[in-house]
Design an enzyme around this catalytic site. Structure first.
Site, short mmCIF file in Angstrom:
data_model
loop_
_atom_site.label_atom_id
_atom_site.label_comp_id
_atom_site.label_asym_id
_atom_site.label_seq_id
_atom_site.Cartn_x
_atom_site.Cartn_y
_atom_site.Cartn_z
N ARG A 199 8.18 11.21 10.63
CA ARG A 199 8.83 9.91 10.47
C ARG A 199 10.00 10.01 9.50
O ARG A 199 11.06 9.42 9.72
CB ARG A 199 7.83 8.87 9.99
N CYS A 258 8.36 4.09 1.28
CA CYS A 258 7.59 4.52 2.46
C CYS A 258 8.09 3.70 3.64
O CYS A 258 9.28 3.44 3.74
CB CYS A 258 6.09 4.35 2.24
#
Length: 300
Positions: A199, A258
């Site tokens: 990611r 994040c």
């Protein structure tokens, strides 16, 4: 004087606290991004005796605007009311638990520190460690249902029918920074992204519309904080790993990010447990940053 736990607590230590007085307030934050009702259903079927449940979307996040990320922080005063309804006062020991390696428990840990609450810790190894240590789990009973209703309402009552006061306004113990602060950060300040490598690099993005990362960010997948068995690595190991990854930067020179400000708290907790206290959280994280097409993104 009873010891205050401020980062992690072991299952045996929690059992000892529950067997003595005053008992800690135990809060279950188990959650599943793919099935947002799964954690609550699991709690109803099986949870630590006397524990309460808080839902990531409903209790630990505020209203979404489409530009402030997937899990924006709630209004601080509203969260103070939620916390007060659970009977938490400044001297209360709080223990946060989940069944996901501490990811959602760490979010609540950070948020309670955001309110200025010091005596809050995450159950190391979570519900699995509690069971492995011989701890009991119970199903929902009438008293638990009443507590759940109070949690959903955000008001809550104490014995005698009086409304529980909100958690008092105190100095925050959890510094944070907004998107503008991230964009303006000094060259020495490291932005540490807690998402998986795939990611982070933009090779896969199963959750957010845009793939990639904030330019200049470093990557440390939050699961690297855990040893085999799901418990956090020893403080000395975590200290060495973070020190190496951050090139000896001071904790105050570290911003955690994040996808939506949740797993970043796991890295922040790991640093605190390692004695590297004082780093910052970017609560909006990638889901907020990438929602503005004028902000730069990086891949690779």
């Amino acid at each position: 004087m009873t010891r205050a736990y401020t980062t992690l607590i072991g299952a045996s230590e929690l059992a000892a606290l529950l067997a003595s007085g005053p008992k800690p307030v135990v809060i279950d934050t188990s959650f599943d991004l793919g099935d947002t009702g799964a954690g609550e259903r699991r709690f109803a079927a099986s949870h630590l005796p006397g524990s309460r449940y808080l839902h990531l979307d409903r209790d630990l996040s505020g209203a979404k605007t489409g530009r402030n990320g997937r899990h924006p922080l709630p209004d601080r005063a509203a969260f103070a009311r939620t916390v007060g309804a659970l009977g938490i006062a400044p001297t209360t020991q709080v223990v946060c638990v989940d069944a996901q390696g501490g990811v959602y428990a760490a979010r609540l840990w950070w948020m309670l520190r955001w309110l200025g609450h010091e005596s809050v810790a995450v159950l190391d190894g979570g519900i699995q460690a509690w069971r492995h240590a011989g701890g009991a789990l119970v199903a929902e009973d009438a008293d638990d249902a009443d507590k759940a209703d109070a949690n959903r309402g955000g008001g809550g009552d104490v014995e005698g029918g009086a409304a529980a006061p909100p958690y008092p306004d105190r100095r925050s113990l959890a510094p944070s920074v907004d998107a503008a602060g991230v964009a303006a950060r000094a060259p020495r300040v490291a932005l540490l992204d807690a998402r998986s490598g795939e990611r982070f690099r933009g090779e896969a993005e199963p959750i957010d519309p845009v793939a990639g990362h904030i330019p200049g960010a470093l990557n440390r997948f939050h699961k690297e904080n855990l040893a085999e068995g799901g418990r956090f690595k020893p403080p000395s190991v975590l200290r060495d790993e973070f020190t190496a990854a951050l090139a000896d930067r001071a904790p105050a020179e570290v911003i955690h990010s994040c996808g939506s400000g949740v797993t970043a708290c796991h890295n922040l907790l790991a640093m605190e447990h390692a004695g590297l206290a004082g780093s910052l959280l970017y609560p909006g994280s990638w889901s907020e940053w990438s929602a503005d097409p004028n902000r730069a993104i990086a891949r690779g």
